[in-house]
Scaffold this active site. Structure first.
Site, short mmCIF file in Angstrom:
data_model
loop_
_atom_site.label_atom_id
_atom_site.label_comp_id
_atom_site.label_asym_id
_atom_site.label_seq_id
_atom_site.Cartn_x
_atom_site.Cartn_y
_atom_site.Cartn_z
N TYR A 162 0.84 -1.21 0.00
CA TYR A 162 0.00 0.00 0.00
C TYR A 162 0.87 1.26 0.00
CZ TYR A 162 -3.63 3.22 1.85
OH TYR A 162 -4.50 4.25 2.06
N LYS A 166 0.90 4.10 -2.83
CA LYS A 166 0.44 5.44 -2.47
C LYS A 166 1.49 6.50 -2.78
CE LYS A 166 -3.78 5.33 -1.10
NZ LYS A 166 -4.78 5.71 -2.13
P1 NAI Z 1 -13.45 3.22 1.75
O1 NAI Z 1 -13.14 1.77 1.74
O2 NAI Z 1 -14.63 3.67 2.50
O3 NAI Z 1 -13.58 3.76 0.30
C1 NAI Z 1 -12.93 3.20 -0.79
C2 NAI Z 1 -13.95 2.86 -1.82
O4 NAI Z 1 -13.29 2.44 -3.02
C3 NAI Z 1 -14.87 1.73 -1.42
O5 NAI Z 1 -16.20 2.17 -1.46
C4 NAI Z 1 -14.59 0.64 -2.43
O6 NAI Z 1 -15.71 -0.12 -2.78
C5 NAI Z 1 -14.06 1.41 -3.60
N1 NAI Z 1 -13.24 0.58 -4.47
C6 NAI Z 1 -12.32 -0.33 -4.09
N2 NAI Z 1 -11.78 -0.88 -5.19
C7 NAI Z 1 -12.34 -0.29 -6.26
C8 NAI Z 1 -12.15 -0.43 -7.66
N3 NAI Z 1 -11.27 -1.29 -8.16
N4 NAI Z 1 -12.89 0.32 -8.46
C9 NAI Z 1 -13.80 1.21 -7.97
N5 NAI Z 1 -14.02 1.35 -6.65
C10 NAI Z 1 -13.29 0.61 -5.82
O7 NAI Z 1 -12.16 3.91 2.31
P2 NAI Z 1 -11.75 5.44 2.46
O8 NAI Z 1 -11.07 5.54 3.72
O9 NAI Z 1 -12.85 6.34 2.17
O10 NAI Z 1 -10.64 5.56 1.36
C11 NAI Z 1 -10.68 6.45 0.27
C12 NAI Z 1 -9.29 6.65 -0.27
O11 NAI Z 1 -8.53 7.33 0.70
C13 NAI Z 1 -8.52 5.37 -0.54
O12 NAI Z 1 -7.76 5.53 -1.71
C14 NAI Z 1 -7.64 5.22 0.64
O13 NAI Z 1 -6.49 4.47 0.35
C15 NAI Z 1 -7.31 6.64 0.93
N6 NAI Z 1 -6.87 6.89 2.28
C16 NAI Z 1 -7.72 6.85 3.34
C17 NAI Z 1 -7.28 7.12 4.61
C18 NAI Z 1 -8.20 7.15 5.76
O14 NAI Z 1 -7.76 7.51 6.87
N7 NAI Z 1 -9.47 6.82 5.58
C19 NAI Z 1 -5.87 7.40 4.88
C20 NAI Z 1 -5.07 7.51 3.70
C21 NAI Z 1 -5.57 7.27 2.47
#
Ligand code: NAI
Length: 717
Positions: A162, A166
């Site tokens: 990851y 990232k």
């Molecule tokens: P989340 O899991 O709620 O949202 C991610 C969404 O992406 C999910 O709804 C999932 O179904 C969708 N997804 C996964 N694979 C996919 C694909 N191949 N095609 C289309 N959609 C897909 O998680 P969150 O926390 O909202 O994460 C959003 C972004 O922020 C991610 O990229 C995550 O890595 C990044 N992030 C989040 C942090 C946090 O503290 N929540 C910290 C650092 C980065």
């Protein structure tokens, strides 16, 4: 502020079925954007499928917004872009947000865990962005946000896959920012931290509650607004807080001692502390700047090496200063708002804001450097307990440096003298600005008890002190130092406890902490500049002084000055003891202005200017003045009273305000202020003035006639 709107714009938010993406989609739609809510609806690890994007679309529509769901994987980003084009006919914004986790400690990480993470985060962003890129270029408009993570920037246990993906997104954004710039396509990166299903087992529970994604959504929405101007930057946001993050580079260092040396593993190790020193780190915006920076440093290295040739140990240092440093220094050497003409040294917005010339002695102070120590002959040593600042010289080669800047200083011990009991190291400093030598300084550092090594007694290269003339001073300025003078002055850099700590002072044999020699010197140099230099720092060329005795804060400094052409000799005494504390000193000025009065007085007589001119003439033509061989006393009257006396002692010669200090004048002239000026200007002939009783003469009247040739325009005196 007007509401920032997105009317007529189309946004794609990937992974918008939940978490952060959902908040972005809701916010953008509420501000008029048409939104493609993409989410393939898998589990947190990327497995499975569902259509929970629908719920988000429904919520948007219920609120009166426009949105469409898209269930494609970002790995097939072109299909998501097609959804946007099919439904709305355009794309303006793309937030690459979709993501999954496959955490494993590195040893246990399967290749599949690596590949899948890279596919969703990095390849997914590549595919989706590339599909939109051509549209952005054609319409000359696009706003893209990549989603990185602090796990990438700082690393995080169990997230090797990851973290790598990232930080890969940061690299992708950096290059796309460059490629998109001329098409008004801006590509930036968000580093969020928020409560979501990705973090529910990572963040502590209270944190999890507080870290609502809707606190980050406005930051990201602004980053895709048309008014957003930054490009290629990283913004970290959490808890309603946002900050830019960027890479910085240290100052760096050549990893060899001299350009002709080989780089060896050992030479690298020797230089390692400088390699990793980040105290002068800065951010460079472009790759090209890195190269330019490096080439410049290499040139410096080579030029310095040339200058160093033949010198045992030269010490290079850099020095930054700004307006605050200058004003703090000015206060430290007694400039005061109570004196209107000092305001330009104390107020950075003053139209003539200027540095005080003696400030520039400071960058040449390399006392902390080991060079004096290294220069000691075998068996002799120098450290801060046995060294003493004995003499100081400074010489400007051109204009005075400006009110802020950076210097590079080269200091070296030019000579070590053997004075019997003490050794004296002559330390030369050359101060460069943009590679030009702008001024030089020289210090005599006394190393107590370290003489007797058979070295030369006198220097061939030192700038020597000059005895002050034997006549009475042409001008004297007194100024009391404050009790806190040393406490204030030390803030300009010399933090030696001797100047503030009673205990240290007493160990060194002083009743109280003493004032810095350079502070007293600063006072006197100011007095000279104000009296003879028109108070104009640009007039200052050079200064030499010897420190004779310590001054205690609170004592009154008496600066006695003698003008000889453009050189003003001076010595400084403390009024309380009569001791000479600075001796053999002088300031060389570029242009000398007439002395206004012997003692600083505010009498403001018209004839003051006349006597200033006389002083100048006498100084210029000393031999001729002496040949007159007479002493003249002027009584200047107003309303029948003598308001000022001037002594024109052409035997010494000396011109000063007040009666003759010793003996009797040869001629006494009594005249009103107004008549004297008229006589001098030629409007009133001295003979007529004498006949009419306007000019009274006593003593050797014939001698008065001899004044003519000396005083030229003042011939009628
Ligand atoms: P989340 O899991 O709620 O949202 C991610 C969404 O992406 C999910 O709804 C999932 O179904 C969708 N997804 C996964 N694979 C996919 C694909 N191949 N095609 C289309 N959609 C897909 O998680 P969150 O926390 O909202 O994460 C959003 C972004 O922020 C991610 O990229 C995550 O890595 C990044 N992030 C989040 C942090 C946090 O503290 N929540 C910290 C650092 C980065």
């Amino acid at each position: 502020m007007d509401q920032l709107r997105f009317d007529g714009r189309v946004a794609i938010v990937t992974g918008a079925g939940g978490g952060l993406g959902k908040e972005y989609a809701l916010l953008l739609a509420s501000r008029g954007a048409k939104v493609v809510v993409n989410d393939l609806g898998g589990g947190r690890d990327g497995s499975g499928r569902s259509n929970f994007a629908d719920a988000v679309v429904k919520q948007i529509k219920d609120n009166g917004g426009v949105a469409v769901a898209d269930y494609n994987s970002v790995v097939e980003g072109e299909k998501i872009v097609k959804t946007a084009m099919d439904n709305f006919g355009r794309v303006d914004m793309l937030i690459n947000n979709a993501g999954i986790l496959r955490d494993k400690s590195f040893g246990k990480m399967a290749e599949q865990d690596w590949d899948l993470i890279h596919a969703v985060h990095l390849k997914g962003a590549f595919k989706t962005t590339q599909a939109a890129w051509e549209i952005f270029r054609k319409q000359k408009y696009g706003r893209v946000v990549m989603t990185s993570s602090n796990s990438g920037i700082f690393g995080n246990f169990g997230q090797a896959n990851y973290s790598a993906a990232k930080l890969g997104l940061v690299g992708l954004a950096n290059t796309l920012a460059i490629e998109g710039a001329k098409y008004n396509v801006k590509v930036n990166t968000i580093v969020p931290t928020a409560a979501s299903r990705l973090t529910e087992d990572i963040l502590p529970p209270e944190m999890f509650k507080a870290m609502q994604p809707n606190l980050i959504a406005p930051v990201v929405a602004y980053m895709v607004h048309e008014s957003f101007e930054d490009n290629g930057i990283i913004i970290d946001s959490a808890l309603g807080f946002a900050t830019k993050t960027h890479f910085v580079r240290g100052e760096g260092t050549p990893v060899r001692a001299k350009p002709e040396d080989a780089v060896t593993i050992e030479s690298v190790k020797a230089k390692w502390p400088q390699v990793v020193d980040m105290s002068k780190a800065k951010h460079l915006d472009k790759n090209a700047e890195v190269t330019v920076d490096l080439v410049e440093k290499l040139q410096d290295f080579e030029e310095r090496a040339k200058l160093d040739k033949g010198n045992k140990a030269s010490y290079w240092s850099t020095y930054d200063y700004n307006a605050k440093d200058l004003t703090l220094y000015a206060l430290g050497i007694g400039a005061s708002v109570s004196n209107e003409s000092d305001l330009k040294f104390l107020y950075e917005s003053h139209e003539n804001f200027s540095p005080l010339p003696t400030y520039f002695i400071l960058p040449g102070m390399s006392m902390e450097s080991p060079i004096v120590q290294q220069s000691m002959p075998p068996g002799k040593h120098a450290d801060f307990t046995n060294i003493l600042h004995g003499e100081q010289y400074i010489e400007f080669l051109g204009d005075l440096p400006g009110t802020e800047g950076e210097f590079t200083t080269r200091s070296y011990v030019a000579e070590v003298l053997d004075k019997g009991s003490a050794a004296v190291a002559i330390v030369n400093s050359e101060i460069y600005q943009n590679r030009n030598l702008v001024y030089r300084t020289q210090q005599h550092i006394f190393v107590l008890g370290q003489g007797g090594f058979g070295g030369p007694r006198n220097s061939s290269i030192a700038t020597e002190v000059r005895p002050v003339p034997k006549r009475n001073p042409d001008a004297v300025v007194e100024q009391r130092t404050a009790e806190d003078q040393a406490a204030l002055y030390r803030l300009s850099g010399d933090l030696n406890p001797l100047h503030i700590d009673p205990q240290v002072a007493s160990i060194s044999g002083h009743a109280k902490p003493i004032l810095h020699g350079l502070a007293s010197l600063g006072f006197s140099a100011r007095h000279v500049l104000a009296t003879f230099g028109g108070n104009d720092p640009a007039n200052f060329k050079a200064l030499k002084a010897r420190f004779m005795k310590p001054v205690t804060p609170g004592q009154t400094l008496v600066t006695e000055m003698w003008r000889e052409g453009s050189r003003v000799h001076f010595q400084t005494k403390t009024k309380e003891t009569g001791n000479v504390v600075i001796g053999g000193a002088y300031v060389d000025l570029k242009q000398v202005s007439p002395v206004k009065a012997n003692r600083v007085s505010a009498s403001g007589l018209k004839s003051d200017g006349l006597f200033a001119k006389i002083i100048e003439e006498v100084n210029k033509n000393q031999a001729m003045a002496k040949s007159i061989n007479g002493i003249f006393l002027y009584n200047i009257t107003e309303n029948g009273k003598t308001v000022k006396q001037w002594t024109l002692d052409l035997k010494t010669p000396a011109v000063y305000e007040g009666p003759l200090k010793e003996g009797k004048p040869d001629v006494t002239l009594t005249v009103t202020d107004g008549d004297l000026v008229e006589i001098a200007s030629g409007a009133l002939s001295p003979q007529v003035a004498y006949m009419k009783g306007k000019l009274k003469l006593a003593g050797n009247i014939m001698l008065a006639q001899k004044l003519g040739p000396l005083l030229k325009s003042e011939a009628k005196l």
